[in-house]
Design an enzyme around this catalytic site. Sequence first.
Site, short mmCIF file in Angstrom:
data_model
loop_
_atom_site.label_atom_id
_atom_site.label_comp_id
_atom_site.label_asym_id
_atom_site.label_seq_id
_atom_site.Cartn_x
_atom_site.Cartn_y
_atom_site.Cartn_z
N ALA A 65 8.36 -114.81 -45.51
CA ALA A 65 7.21 -115.20 -44.70
C ALA A 65 6.67 -116.51 -45.25
O ALA A 65 6.82 -116.81 -46.44
CB ALA A 65 6.14 -114.12 -44.78
N GLY A 110 10.84 -111.47 -46.02
CA GLY A 110 11.08 -111.19 -44.61
C GLY A 110 12.50 -111.53 -44.18
O GLY A 110 13.02 -110.93 -43.23
N GLU A 113 14.51 -108.65 -45.07
CA GLU A 113 14.12 -107.56 -44.17
C GLU A 113 14.77 -107.72 -42.79
O GLU A 113 15.21 -106.74 -42.19
CB GLU A 113 12.58 -107.51 -44.06
CG GLU A 113 11.95 -107.06 -45.37
CD GLU A 113 10.42 -107.15 -45.36
OE1 GLU A 113 9.91 -108.28 -45.19
OE2 GLU A 113 9.76 -106.12 -45.52
N GLU A 133 8.28 -110.41 -53.11
CA GLU A 133 6.84 -110.36 -52.77
C GLU A 133 5.97 -110.02 -53.97
O GLU A 133 4.83 -110.48 -54.09
CB GLU A 133 6.60 -109.32 -51.66
CG GLU A 133 7.14 -109.72 -50.29
CD GLU A 133 8.57 -109.29 -50.04
OE1 GLU A 133 9.28 -108.93 -51.00
OE2 GLU A 133 8.99 -109.33 -48.87
#
Length: 261
Positions: A65, A110, A113, A133
């Site tokens: 992100a 992300g 993911e 993260e």
Amino acid sequence: MSYNTIKLEISECIATLTFNRPDVLNALSPEMLGEFHSAVSEIQRNDQVKVLILTGADRAFVAGADIKVLQGLDPLGAKQFALTGQWALFALEAMDIPIIACVNGFALGGGCEIAMACDFIVASEEAKLGQPEINLGIIPGFGGTQRLCRLVGKARAKELCMTGRMVTAQEAFDMGLVARIFSAETLVEETLKIAKTIADKGRVALRAVKHVIDDGFDVDLKTACALEADAFSVCCASPDQKEGTTAFLEKRPPKFTGGLV
Ligand code: COA
């Protein structure tokens, strides 16, 4: 549709979606996330497409992100951001066609993911994957804790999410996160070869194998096997089953056309 932050190309029934913000290693902004979700819907509606490939421009798949966006999030905004990402990945996962993550470089946060929500990951020897993260004082929010532990087991998932360390393509392969590794030079060509091999199979059987494995994974074995038996039966209502078995017996390659009788 036209997009600013992704590229969507469709050639011979294979769609390639490229994350395209190379200046920030294709970091996911809200705009990119929205465009990604729209592109998934666009491809789902296009019945000419038989396989989808996700990849990234230049030296990253997606480096997570956008940290500038993360910095400004309050709890409500964070929940909304996480749910928006999760909805996009549920939509991706629910697609009927096979989806290959072609991880050409960093697939972090992300990015990892998204790759895990694909049917399988192929990676360049130079790829790096991880859930970093924790280094930002947060945790994965787009389903990463859950998909990672389902793919590699709880202990490995916790070790990766707690240390935030990146793994090489080889380590990711060894733990079952990555299905195939290719040199950086041949990654695209090899991924296309895999996509073409899959695109030549029957649509009904492809959809069945995908949904039976996905839907069966989280339920008990008996229920999962019942799903398999139902899907097996559906395949036998398809002209592709007649074609596949007849072609074998006639010693010729099958020509699958898809559809149900
Ligand atoms: N969000 C916003 N910008 C990012 C980014 C992200 N997730 N990842 C990389 N960038 C930007 C960098 O800030 C840099 O911008 P700048 O040129 O304006 O300084 C540019 O992309 C290139 O990255 P850089 O860090 O210089 O490349 P590198 O090769 O030295 O390191 C990484 C690559 C991937 C190891 C490093 O960029 C990184 O750790 N990124 C963050 C990964 C992350 O924590 N993702 C999870 C977020 S939840």
